[in-house]
Design a protein around this motif. Structure first.
Motif, PDB file in Angstrom:
ATOM      1  N   LEU A  24      29.473  36.046  36.734  1.00 20.50           N
ATOM      2  CA  LEU A  24      29.493  37.087  37.769  1.00 20.50           C
ATOM      3  C   LEU A  24      28.101  37.286  38.366  1.00 20.50           C
ATOM      4  O   LEU A  24      27.959  37.501  39.569  1.00 20.50           O
ATOM      5  N   LYS A  25      27.088  37.159  37.500  1.00 15.69           N
ATOM      6  CA  LYS A  25      25.721  37.301  37.999  1.00 15.69           C
ATOM      7  C   LYS A  25      25.444  36.217  39.053  1.00 15.69           C
ATOM      8  O   LYS A  25      24.863  36.476  40.099  1.00 15.69           O
ATOM      9  N   ASN A  26      25.916  34.993  38.718  1.00 20.16           N
ATOM     10  CA  ASN A  26      25.709  33.879  39.643  1.00 20.16           C
ATOM     11  C   ASN A  26      26.409  34.063  40.964  1.00 20.16           C
ATOM     12  O   ASN A  26      25.890  33.693  42.008  1.00 20.16           O
ATOM     13  N   ILE A  27      27.628  34.596  40.919  1.00 20.80           N
ATOM     14  CA  ILE A  27      28.365  34.692  42.181  1.00 20.80           C
ATOM     15  C   ILE A  27      28.182  36.060  42.853  1.00 20.80           C
ATOM     16  O   ILE A  27      28.776  36.327  43.881  1.00 20.80           O
ATOM     17  N   ARG A  28      27.335  36.918  42.262  1.00 27.08           N
ATOM     18  CA  ARG A  28      27.114  38.248  42.834  1.00 27.08           C
ATOM     19  C   ARG A  28      26.701  38.151  44.301  1.00 27.08           C
ATOM     20  O   ARG A  28      27.225  38.842  45.164  1.00 27.08           O
ATOM     21  N   LYS A  29      25.806  37.198  44.578  1.00 27.12           N
ATOM     22  CA  LYS A  29      25.315  37.042  45.949  1.00 27.12           C
ATOM     23  C   LYS A  29      26.440  36.603  46.884  1.00 27.12           C
ATOM     24  O   LYS A  29      26.506  37.030  48.022  1.00 27.12           O
ATOM     25  N   ASP A  30      27.308  35.731  46.376  1.00 29.20           N
ATOM     26  CA  ASP A  30      28.448  35.315  47.210  1.00 29.20           C
ATOM     27  C   ASP A  30      29.382  36.497  47.450  1.00 29.20           C
ATOM     28  O   ASP A  30      29.858  36.717  48.561  1.00 29.20           O
ATOM     29  N   LEU A  31      29.618  37.274  46.374  1.00 25.47           N
ATOM     30  CA  LEU A  31      30.547  38.399  46.502  1.00 25.47           C
ATOM     31  C   LEU A  31      30.035  39.441  47.494  1.00 25.47           C
ATOM     32  O   LEU A  31      30.821  40.080  48.188  1.00 25.47           O
ATOM     33  N   GLN A  32      28.704  39.565  47.565  1.00 23.25           N
ATOM     34  CA  GLN A  32      28.136  40.549  48.502  1.00 23.25           C
ATOM     35  C   GLN A  32      28.462  40.207  49.961  1.00 23.25           C
ATOM     36  O   GLN A  32      28.406  41.058  50.836  1.00 23.25           O
ATOM     37  N   GLN A  40      37.416  40.685  46.740  1.00 22.85           N
ATOM     38  CA  GLN A  40      36.369  40.593  45.706  1.00 22.85           C
ATOM     39  C   GLN A  40      36.993  40.663  44.315  1.00 22.85           C
ATOM     40  O   GLN A  40      36.708  39.847  43.448  1.00 22.85           O
ATOM     41  N   LEU A  41      37.878  41.653  44.141  1.00 20.97           N
ATOM     42  CA  LEU A  41      38.505  41.837  42.833  1.00 20.97           C
ATOM     43  C   LEU A  41      39.390  40.650  42.468  1.00 20.97           C
ATOM     44  O   LEU A  41      39.430  40.206  41.322  1.00 20.97           O
ATOM     45  N   LYS A  42      40.066  40.113  43.506  1.00 21.30           N
ATOM     46  CA  LYS A  42      40.939  38.963  43.268  1.00 21.30           C
ATOM     47  C   LYS A  42      40.111  37.772  42.762  1.00 21.30           C
ATOM     48  O   LYS A  42      40.497  37.079  41.824  1.00 21.30           O
ATOM     49  N   ILE A  43      38.945  37.574  43.378  1.00 19.34           N
ATOM     50  CA  ILE A  43      38.075  36.465  42.988  1.00 19.34           C
ATOM     51  C   ILE A  43      37.579  36.659  41.553  1.00 19.34           C
ATOM     52  O   ILE A  43      37.632  35.743  40.730  1.00 19.34           O
ATOM     53  N   ILE A  44      37.147  37.885  41.250  1.00 23.38           N
ATOM     54  CA  ILE A  44      36.675  38.170  39.889  1.00 23.38           C
ATOM     55  C   ILE A  44      37.802  37.931  38.881  1.00 23.38           C
ATOM     56  O   ILE A  44      37.608  37.311  37.834  1.00 23.38           O
ATOM     57  N   PHE A  45      38.996  38.368  39.250  1.00 21.05           N
ATOM     58  CA  PHE A  45      40.156  38.191  38.369  1.00 21.05           C
ATOM     59  C   PHE A  45      40.404  36.698  38.096  1.00 21.05           C
ATOM     60  O   PHE A  45      40.610  36.277  36.963  1.00 21.05           O
ATOM     61  N   HIS A  46      40.342  35.890  39.156  1.00 25.29           N
ATOM     62  CA  HIS A  46      40.586  34.450  38.982  1.00 25.29           C
ATOM     63  C   HIS A  46      39.515  33.794  38.119  1.00 25.29           C
ATOM     64  O   HIS A  46      39.804  32.907  37.320  1.00 25.29           O
ATOM     65  N   ASP A 254      42.212  31.012  49.598  1.00 28.35           N
ATOM     66  CA  ASP A 254      41.753  32.284  49.042  1.00 28.35           C
ATOM     67  C   ASP A 254      41.501  32.159  47.548  1.00 28.35           C
ATOM     68  O   ASP A 254      41.556  33.115  46.819  1.00 28.35           O
ATOM     69  N   ARG A 255      41.237  30.963  47.084  1.00 25.73           N
ATOM     70  CA  ARG A 255      40.951  30.767  45.654  1.00 25.73           C
ATOM     71  C   ARG A 255      39.492  30.338  45.479  1.00 25.73           C
ATOM     72  O   ARG A 255      39.164  29.508  44.646  1.00 25.73           O
ATOM     73  N   LEU A 256      38.642  30.906  46.315  1.00 27.30           N
ATOM     74  CA  LEU A 256      37.229  30.562  46.274  1.00 27.30           C
ATOM     75  C   LEU A 256      36.589  31.243  45.065  1.00 27.30           C
ATOM     76  O   LEU A 256      36.703  32.431  44.890  1.00 27.30           O
ATOM     77  N   LEU A 257      35.905  30.479  44.247  1.00 24.57           N
ATOM     78  CA  LEU A 257      35.327  31.065  43.044  1.00 24.57           C
ATOM     79  C   LEU A 257      33.855  30.727  42.939  1.00 24.57           C
ATOM     80  O   LEU A 257      33.465  29.876  42.142  1.00 24.57           O
ATOM     81  N   GLY A 258      33.034  31.320  43.754  1.00 22.52           N
ATOM     82  CA  GLY A 258      31.605  31.047  43.660  1.00 22.52           C
ATOM     83  C   GLY A 258      31.312  29.576  43.862  1.00 22.52           C
ATOM     84  O   GLY A 258      31.573  29.009  44.910  1.00 22.52           O
ATOM     85  N   GLN A 259      30.878  28.962  42.758  1.00 21.69           N
ATOM     86  CA  GLN A 259      30.500  27.559  42.825  1.00 21.69           C
ATOM     87  C   GLN A 259      31.698  26.622  43.024  1.00 21.69           C
ATOM     88  O   GLN A 259      31.545  25.495  43.439  1.00 21.69           O
ATOM     89  N   GLU A 260      32.889  27.099  42.671  1.00 18.85           N
ATOM     90  CA  GLU A 260      34.073  26.253  42.777  1.00 18.85           C
ATOM     91  C   GLU A 260      34.696  26.352  44.160  1.00 18.85           C
ATOM     92  O   GLU A 260      35.071  27.434  44.597  1.00 18.85           O
TER      93      GLU A 260
END
Ligand SMILES: C[S@@+](CC[C@H](N)C(=O)[O-])C[C@H]1O[C@@H](n2cnc3c(N)ncnc32)[C@H](O)[C@@H]1O
Length: 277
Positions: A24-32, A40-46, A254-260
């Motif tokens: 989550l720390k890594n993708i925090r910038k993407d989530l912002q 946002q919540l959907k991505i975190i959930f996945h 809509d299944r974007l997961l930070g680095q994935e």
């Protein structure tokens, strides 16, 4: 502390929590970059779901798979290659990839993540395949796999040969069509391949370059229901995309997961043909 089942679960749960924290720390910038709170919540959930899924599979079969894979590798020859590059620093010329147990674990997780351990035989292309560990694991699970790489590393050249992987020399380049292969693929993958910042590390690919690559893949290399899975490098600012690129990816997926960057359905990219006419 003896490794009882209870202890094993304790360690696994600790690791899941640590990985979730760093993930989550890594993708925090993407989530912002995402204004939509629900998304946002959907991505975190996945992310959490995938971490847990892979961990559960690891628990049930990792040891068996790893041992069987190791049995298929000529360990004497592997040790000779390790010895040859022993004095070269791990980050130089990819010699760190000679740590076979670490890289087998990492690549098995990738295969589990993509359900390759239980799917019917697939045709897979792995771009920037490096040493070929992921390809080797795909073969182990019964898939047909082809590697493509620029092929500039002697370590990777030796390892990929040792592992018996079919490799085409070639590069993913901006606005350049990929080479034609003898077969169509069910899945295209690329893990940590910096093709999107190849010419100048300060200039990463924008929507146009990505669109060209994804349409080329969908129209010319993949089967109709083919999938694409890229594990991206961080950009220089620590994000994986800027707001415009993020929106472009989200329009398709809509299944974007930070680095994935995972496109389970690629038919939308077929809308514009960049094919071989
Ligand atoms: C960090 S290594 C990753 C290797 C492998 N994918 C893995 O995760 O173990 C990056 C690999 O990408 C290859 N590569 C770099 N730029 C490329 C490009 N534009 N097209 C294809 N391969 C590329 C390099 O030769 C190298 O093998």
């Amino acid at each position: 502390m003896p490794l009882t089942v209870l202890n094993y679960y304790k360690i696994e749960i600790q690791q899941i929590l640590i990985m979730m924290f760093y993930g989550l720390k890594n993708i925090r910038k993407d989530l912002q970059l995402i204004d939509d709170r629900k998304l946002q919540l959907k991505i975190i959930f996945h992310i959490a779901l995938n971490l847990i899924k892979v961990r559960i599979i690891m628990f049930s079969r990792f040891k068996k798979d790893r041992d069987e894979i190791m049995e298929r590798i000529d360990t004497n020859l592997f040790r000779t290659i390790q010895e040859k590059y022993r004095k070269i620093a791990p980050n130089e010329n990819y010699t760190k990839y000679l740590n076979i147990s670490g890289y087998l674990k990492r690549n098995l997780k990738r295969a589990y993540r993509l359900n390759l351990h239980k799917s019917k035989p697939l045709n897979i292309i792995d771009f920037g395949a490096g040493a070929g560990y992921f390809c080797f694991i795909c073969n182990y699970f019964g898939h047909n796999v082809m590697a493509m790489d620029v092929g500039k590393s002697p370590v990777f050249d030796e390892l990929i040969q040792l592992l018996g992987i079919n490799r085409k020399i070639g590069a993913i380049e901006a606005f350049k069509r990929l080479p034609k292969f003898d077969t169509d693929f069910d899945l295209a993958t690329a893990f940590y391949v910096p093709f999107n910042k190849a010419s100048n590390p300060d200039e990463v690919w924008r929507v146009e370059e990505w669109k060209f690559l994804l349409e080329d893949l969908a129209n010319n290399l993949l089967k109709e229901n083919g999938r694409i899975f890229f594990f991206l490098h961080h950009e220089n600012d620590g994000k994986h995309y800027d707001r415009i690129l993020l929106q472009f990816f989200l329009d398709y997926n809509d299944r974007l997961l930070g680095q994935e960057l995972y496109f389970e359905h690629t038919e939308k990219f077929r809308a514009v043909r960049v094919g071989y006419f």
